[in-house]
Design a protein around this motif. Structure first.
Motif, PDB file in Angstrom:
ATOM      1  N   SER A 132      12.212  10.308   2.438  1.00  0.00           N
ATOM      2  CA  SER A 132      11.602  11.295   1.275  1.00  0.00           C
ATOM      3  C   SER A 132      10.261  11.176   1.125  1.00  0.00           C
ATOM      4  O   SER A 132       9.380  11.884   0.911  1.00  0.00           O
ATOM      5  CB  SER A 132      12.357  10.858  -0.043  1.00  0.00           C
ATOM      6  N   THR A 133       9.682   9.876   1.504  1.00  0.00           N
ATOM      7  CA  THR A 133       8.127   9.743   1.425  1.00  0.00           C
ATOM      8  C   THR A 133       7.585  10.555   2.514  1.00  0.00           C
ATOM      9  O   THR A 133       6.554  11.122   2.174  1.00  0.00           O
ATOM     10  CB  THR A 133       7.796   8.210   1.491  1.00  0.00           C
ATOM     11  N   GLU A 134       8.208  10.365   3.610  1.00  0.00           N
ATOM     12  CA  GLU A 134       7.668  11.286   4.826  1.00  0.00           C
ATOM     13  C   GLU A 134       7.503  12.693   4.464  1.00  0.00           C
ATOM     14  O   GLU A 134       6.286  13.371   4.498  1.00  0.00           O
ATOM     15  CB  GLU A 134       8.426  10.840   5.850  1.00  0.00           C
ATOM     16  N   LYS A 135       8.647  13.273   3.851  1.00  0.00           N
ATOM     17  CA  LYS A 135       8.635  14.676   3.446  1.00  0.00           C
ATOM     18  C   LYS A 135       7.216  15.117   2.420  1.00  0.00           C
ATOM     19  O   LYS A 135       6.718  16.030   2.366  1.00  0.00           O
ATOM     20  CB  LYS A 135       9.851  15.097   3.032  1.00  0.00           C
ATOM     21  N   GLU A 178       7.927  15.074  -4.874  1.00  0.00           N
ATOM     22  CA  GLU A 178       9.106  14.333  -4.954  1.00  0.00           C
ATOM     23  C   GLU A 178       9.146  13.209  -3.970  1.00  0.00           C
ATOM     24  O   GLU A 178       9.320  13.476  -2.648  1.00  0.00           O
ATOM     25  CB  GLU A 178      10.355  15.196  -4.924  1.00  0.00           C
ATOM     26  N   VAL A 179       9.416  12.003  -4.499  1.00  0.00           N
ATOM     27  CA  VAL A 179       9.601  10.739  -3.703  1.00  0.00           C
ATOM     28  C   VAL A 179      11.000   9.927  -4.218  1.00  0.00           C
ATOM     29  O   VAL A 179      11.093   9.911  -5.478  1.00  0.00           O
ATOM     30  CB  VAL A 179       8.640   9.890  -3.729  1.00  0.00           C
ATOM     31  N   ASP A 180      11.711   9.150  -3.412  1.00  0.00           N
ATOM     32  CA  ASP A 180      12.997   8.768  -3.961  1.00  0.00           C
ATOM     33  C   ASP A 180      12.869   7.210  -4.398  1.00  0.00           C
ATOM     34  O   ASP A 180      13.686   6.733  -5.055  1.00  0.00           O
ATOM     35  CB  ASP A 180      14.147   8.744  -2.893  1.00  0.00           C
ATOM     36  N   ARG A 181      11.530   6.817  -4.056  1.00  0.00           N
ATOM     37  CA  ARG A 181      11.517   5.177  -4.313  1.00  0.00           C
ATOM     38  C   ARG A 181       9.763   5.026  -4.261  1.00  0.00           C
ATOM     39  O   ARG A 181       8.985   6.014  -3.886  1.00  0.00           O
ATOM     40  CB  ARG A 181      12.119   4.507  -3.379  1.00  0.00           C
ATOM     41  N   THR A 182       9.320   3.879  -5.034  1.00  0.00           N
ATOM     42  CA  THR A 182       8.284   3.529  -5.022  1.00  0.00           C
ATOM     43  C   THR A 182       8.063   1.981  -4.944  1.00  0.00           C
ATOM     44  O   THR A 182       7.322   1.367  -5.453  1.00  0.00           O
ATOM     45  CB  THR A 182       7.591   3.940  -6.735  1.00  0.00           C
ATOM     46  N   ASP A 183       9.001   1.354  -4.133  1.00  0.00           N
ATOM     47  CA  ASP A 183       9.059  -0.032  -3.691  1.00  0.00           C
ATOM     48  C   ASP A 183       8.201  -0.443  -2.548  1.00  0.00           C
ATOM     49  O   ASP A 183       8.300  -1.697  -2.364  1.00  0.00           O
ATOM     50  CB  ASP A 183      10.467  -0.485  -3.614  1.00  0.00           C
ATOM     51  N   GLY A 184       7.579   0.550  -1.976  1.00  0.00           N
ATOM     52  CA  GLY A 184       6.805   0.217  -0.701  1.00  0.00           C
ATOM     53  C   GLY A 184       7.591   0.560   0.753  1.00  0.00           C
ATOM     54  O   GLY A 184       6.996   0.182   1.590  1.00  0.00           O
ATOM     55  N   TYR A 185       8.803   1.048   0.605  1.00  0.00           N
ATOM     56  CA  TYR A 185       9.421   1.114   1.842  1.00  0.00           C
ATOM     57  C   TYR A 185       9.183   2.558   2.094  1.00  0.00           C
ATOM     58  O   TYR A 185       9.609   3.505   1.399  1.00  0.00           O
ATOM     59  CB  TYR A 185      10.873   0.991   1.707  1.00  0.00           C
ATOM     60  N   LYS A 211       0.836  -1.410   0.093  1.00  0.00           N
ATOM     61  CA  LYS A 211       0.079  -0.006   0.097  1.00  0.00           C
ATOM     62  C   LYS A 211       0.879   1.209  -0.043  1.00  0.00           C
ATOM     63  O   LYS A 211       0.266   2.133  -0.672  1.00  0.00           O
ATOM     64  CB  LYS A 211      -1.027   0.034   1.352  1.00  0.00           C
ATOM     65  N   ILE A 212       2.144   1.292   0.482  1.00  0.00           N
ATOM     66  CA  ILE A 212       3.103   2.276   0.638  1.00  0.00           C
ATOM     67  C   ILE A 212       3.293   2.504  -0.895  1.00  0.00           C
ATOM     68  O   ILE A 212       3.715   3.570  -1.272  1.00  0.00           O
ATOM     69  CB  ILE A 212       4.287   1.977   1.356  1.00  0.00           C
ATOM     70  N   ALA A 213       3.639   1.413  -1.209  1.00  0.00           N
ATOM     71  CA  ALA A 213       4.211   1.964  -3.051  1.00  0.00           C
ATOM     72  C   ALA A 213       3.096   2.540  -3.834  1.00  0.00           C
ATOM     73  O   ALA A 213       3.234   3.234  -4.604  1.00  0.00           O
ATOM     74  CB  ALA A 213       4.449   0.103  -3.572  1.00  0.00           C
ATOM     75  N   VAL A 214       1.857   2.125  -3.563  1.00  0.00           N
ATOM     76  CA  VAL A 214       0.606   2.936  -4.161  1.00  0.00           C
ATOM     77  C   VAL A 214       0.608   4.188  -3.783  1.00  0.00           C
ATOM     78  O   VAL A 214       0.464   5.133  -4.484  1.00  0.00           O
ATOM     79  CB  VAL A 214      -0.632   2.396  -3.688  1.00  0.00           C
ATOM     80  N   LEU A 215       0.679   4.550  -2.519  1.00  0.00           N
ATOM     81  CA  LEU A 215       0.964   5.702  -1.811  1.00  0.00           C
ATOM     82  C   LEU A 215       2.109   6.436  -2.886  1.00  0.00           C
ATOM     83  O   LEU A 215       2.137   7.842  -3.034  1.00  0.00           O
ATOM     84  CB  LEU A 215       1.102   5.793  -0.435  1.00  0.00           C
ATOM     85  N   GLN A 216       3.126   5.775  -2.682  1.00  0.00           N
ATOM     86  CA  GLN A 216       4.235   6.640  -3.413  1.00  0.00           C
ATOM     87  C   GLN A 216       3.983   6.969  -5.021  1.00  0.00           C
ATOM     88  O   GLN A 216       4.437   8.091  -5.388  1.00  0.00           O
ATOM     89  CB  GLN A 216       5.587   5.826  -3.366  1.00  0.00           C
ATOM     90  N   ASN A 217       3.372   5.949  -5.503  1.00  0.00           N
ATOM     91  CA  ASN A 217       3.033   6.268  -6.968  1.00  0.00           C
ATOM     92  C   ASN A 217       1.893   7.435  -7.129  1.00  0.00           C
ATOM     93  O   ASN A 217       2.219   8.090  -8.056  1.00  0.00           O
ATOM     94  CB  ASN A 217       2.656   4.990  -7.600  1.00  0.00           C
ATOM     95  N   MET A 218       1.067   7.552  -6.138  1.00  0.00           N
ATOM     96  CA  MET A 218       0.092   8.768  -6.118  1.00  0.00           C
ATOM     97  C   MET A 218       1.012   9.996  -6.046  1.00  0.00           C
ATOM     98  O   MET A 218       0.599  10.895  -6.522  1.00  0.00           O
ATOM     99  CB  MET A 218      -0.851   8.433  -4.800  1.00  0.00           C
ATOM    100  N   LEU A 219       1.677   9.995  -4.971  1.00  0.00           N
ATOM    101  CA  LEU A 219       2.450  11.072  -4.787  1.00  0.00           C
ATOM    102  C   LEU A 219       3.486  11.619  -6.022  1.00  0.00           C
ATOM    103  O   LEU A 219       3.364  12.752  -6.506  1.00  0.00           O
ATOM    104  CB  LEU A 219       3.236  11.144  -3.519  1.00  0.00           C
ATOM    105  N   LYS A 220       4.060  10.584  -6.570  1.00  0.00           N
ATOM    106  CA  LYS A 220       4.688  10.973  -7.712  1.00  0.00           C
ATOM    107  C   LYS A 220       3.958  11.450  -8.792  1.00  0.00           C
ATOM    108  O   LYS A 220       4.389  12.181  -9.652  1.00  0.00           O
ATOM    109  CB  LYS A 220       5.616   9.591  -8.125  1.00  0.00           C
TER     110      LYS A 220
END
Length: 467
Positions: free
Chosen positions: A412-415, A401-408, A387-396
Motif C-alpha cells: 500500500s505504501t509503494e502504491k 491512501e496508506v494502510d499503516r504508519t508503523d515504518g514497514y 523514516k518510513i513511518a515519517v514517509l507514511q505519515n506525510m503521504l497520509k
C-alpha cells in the motif's frame, strides 16, 4: 542608569532577544562585613589553588570559574555569566543584522530546549519544533557545554550547514535535523486582509517584539482599519518574545486603562503595575493566536488581551516564561544577567513553567509536526525503518491512501509513493529516493502555507464571524 531586562532566551540566530526598559530596581549590597568575610574565603581558596595545585593555573580563569559556579548553583536557565569574549560576541550579535538558523534556545535543568523557531526561518523549514531537546551539534554532544557555548556552535555564516541532534516527545532515539544557515529577516510584522462572506477580517502576525515593531503594527493596523474591518486576528504563534518597550507600545493600541496589563514583582512582594493610557477599546472583536512557541513578550500580550479585555486566545498553551533579568556590567568586559523579578498577568497570575491556556483549544493537522524527510538510502518495499513511518505519515497527511504508519514499507505504501510520483512528474517506481523525498517535502510545505489548512487560523476566522 542600569537596564532592566526580561530575558527571553539565548538565540540560535546569532542574537538574543530581551525585554528592555529604562527602570531602576536595584538593591543595596549586603553589609560590608558579610562581603569582606566572603572575599576573604574566596581569596584563601584562590591562593591555595594558585600556590599549591599540581599544575600552574591562570588566576583569571579561576575567577571566571568561580563566578560561573555561583551562577550555575542557582539552577536558573535565565541567569548567565558571560566572560569578556562571550560578552563581545553577544553584544555584536545584538547590534547587527544576523545570520543563523532562526530559533530560540533555553536551558531547563540539564537540557537545552528549543523555545520556538521563527516563522519562515531555516529552523522551521528544517523541522525544528518547540520543546525539542538539543543533544548534539555536528555529531558532538552538548552535555558539558553552557547555553552560550551551544548557541555559538550552532551559529555560522549564511549558506553553511549544521546538523542538530534532538530528542522529541517520548522517543528516546536522537533525531538528526540538517539546517542550512541563512540571513534572518528583520521584518517582524506581516499583515493581510481576509475577505469573507460576512465582511473583512484583518490579520496581523508579529514574529518578534523588536525595535520598530510597535510602529509597524500601528501602521499596518491603520491600513487594515481603513478597509473597514469587522474583526482582527493577532498572531503571535512561534513568537519567542523581545523588547518590553515594544510590547508595551503595542498593548497601548489594544487594551484599555481599566486594569494593568502586567505587574513586575520584586522578591519581597512589592510590585509595579504597567497600564495602558487607552480609554476606549476597539469597535470590532479581536482574537489572538498562540501556541507552545509563544513566549515572554508574546505571553504578556496574550495575557493582557485575555484578562483585561476578555478577547479570545485560540490555539495551544504557551511556553511559560515569567521571570525578569537584570543585565550588569562587571567592569572588565564581562557581564552577568541575573533573574531579579517576576512578571505577573493582569490578574496577578505567575505563568512561569505553566504557560497561558487558550480560550479555545485547537490542534493543527498532524502534518504540521512532521520534519522534512532526509535519507541517505532509498526507501523501498520490504524495508522497516522509522523514516518510513515519517514517509507514511506525510503521504497520509496529503490524503494518499496508506494502510499503516508503523515504518514497514508495505505494498500500500509503494502504491501511494507511485501515485505521488506521478502527480509531480517523477518516474513512478514506488521507491522513495532523494528526488521523491525532496518533492514530498515541497508538497508538505505547500500544504502548510495554505491558510485553508491552518485549523487555528480558520477557527479564529469562524470565531470572529460569530461575534
Amino acid at each position: 542608569m542600569k537596564r532592566l531586562l526580561l530575558m527571553v532566551t539565548c538565540a540560535l540566530v546569532g542574537a538574543a532577544l530581551f525585554f528592555g526598559v529604562e527602570r531602576v530596581f536595584f538593591k543595596e549590597d549586603q553589609a560590608n562585613t558579610e562581603v569582606s568575610e566572603t572575599l576573604v574565603k574566596l581569596q584563601k581558596a584562590q591562593d591555595l589553588i594558585t600556590e599549591s595545585y599540581v599544575e600552574q593555573v591562570d588566576s583569571n580563569e579561576l575567577l571566571d570559574g568561580a563566578i560561573q559556579g555561583m551562577v550555575n548553583s542557582l539552577g536558573d536557565p535565565y541567569s548567565v555569566y558571560m566572560d569578556e569574549e562571550t560578552s563581545k560576541q553577544f553584544e555584536q550579535s545584538l547590534d547587527s543584522s544576523f545570520s543563523g538558523i532562526g530559533a530560540e534556545l533555553t536551558k531547563e535543568n540539564e537540557d537545552f530546549v528549543v523555545v520556538s523557531p521563527f516563522k519562515g526561518s531555516p529552523a522551521e523549514k528544517a523541522g525544528l519544533k518547540p520543546n525539542d531537546i538539543v543533544k548534539s551539534v555536528d555529531g558532538e554532544s552538548v552535555q558539558s557545554l553552557t547555553l552560550y557555548q551551544v548557541t555559538a556552535k550552532i551559529r555560522g555564516p549564511k549558506g553553511s550547514k549544521v546538523q542538530i541532534g534532538v530528542e522529541r516527545g517520548d522517543s528516546a532515539k536522537e533525531l538528526m535535523i540538517n539546517v542550512v544557515r541563512d540571513d534572518i529577516p528583520n521584518e517582524t510584522v506581516h499583515s493581510d486582509l481576509i475577505e469573507t462572506n460576512d465582511g473583512n477580517i484583518g490579520y496581523l502576525e508579529i514574529s518578534t517584539f523588536a525595535e520598530g515593531t510597535a510602529d509597524d503594527v500601528k501602521e499596518s493596523l491603520e491600513k487594515l482599519e481603513a478597509e473597514d474591518i469587522d474583526g482582527l486576528i493577532l498572531d503571535v504563534r512561534g513568537n519567542p518574545g523581545g523588547l518590553l518597550s515594544s510590547v508595551e507600545e503595542i498593548m497601548y493600541q489594544f487594551v484599555t486603562d481599566k486594569k494593568p496589563f502586567m505587574h513586575i514583582e520584586e522578591r519581597n512582594g512589592d510590585s509595579e503595575a504597567l497600564s495602558s493610557p487607552l480609554k476606549e477599546r476597539k469597535d470590532y472583536p479581536i482574537a489572538t493566536l498562540i501556541n507552545g512557541g509563544s513566549a515572554s513578550a508574546a505571553e504578556i500580550l496574550a495575557a493582557g488581551m485575555q484578562e483585561v479585555e476578555g478577547y479570545a486566545l485560540i490555539g495551544n498553551t504557551t511556553f511559560g516564561k515569567g521571570t525578569v533579568q537584570q543585565s550588569v556590567d562587571l567592569g572588565d568586559g564581562s557581564q552577568m544577567k541575573l533573574t531579579m523579578f517576576k512578571w505577573l498577568t493582569p490578574n496577578e497570575r505567575w505563568i512561569h513553567s505553566k504557560g497561558i491556556e487558550p480560550t479555545l483549544q485547537v490542534e493543527q493537522p498532524p502534518v504540521y509536526d512532521l520534519v522534512p524527510l532526509q535519507s541517505a538510502v532509498v526507501l523501498k518495499k520490504g524495508m522497516n525503518d522509522e523514516k518510513i513511518a515519517v514517509l507514511q505519515n506525510m503521504l497520509k497527511g496529503l490524503d494518499y491512501e496508506v494502510d499503516r504508519t508503523d515504518g514497514y514499507f508495505s505494498t500500500s505504501t509503494e502504491k501511494a509513493v507511485q501515485t505521488f510520483q506521478k502527480s509531480v512528474g517523477l518516474k513512478a517506481n514506488g521507491e522513495a529516493n532523494t528526488a521523491t523525498l525532496t518533492e514530498l517535502d515541497k508538497a508538505i510545505q505547500t500544504f502548510k502555507d495554505n491558510p485553508e489548512n491552518d485549523h487555528q487560523l480558520q477557527s479564529a476566522i469562524e470565531y470572529l464571524q460569530e461575534e
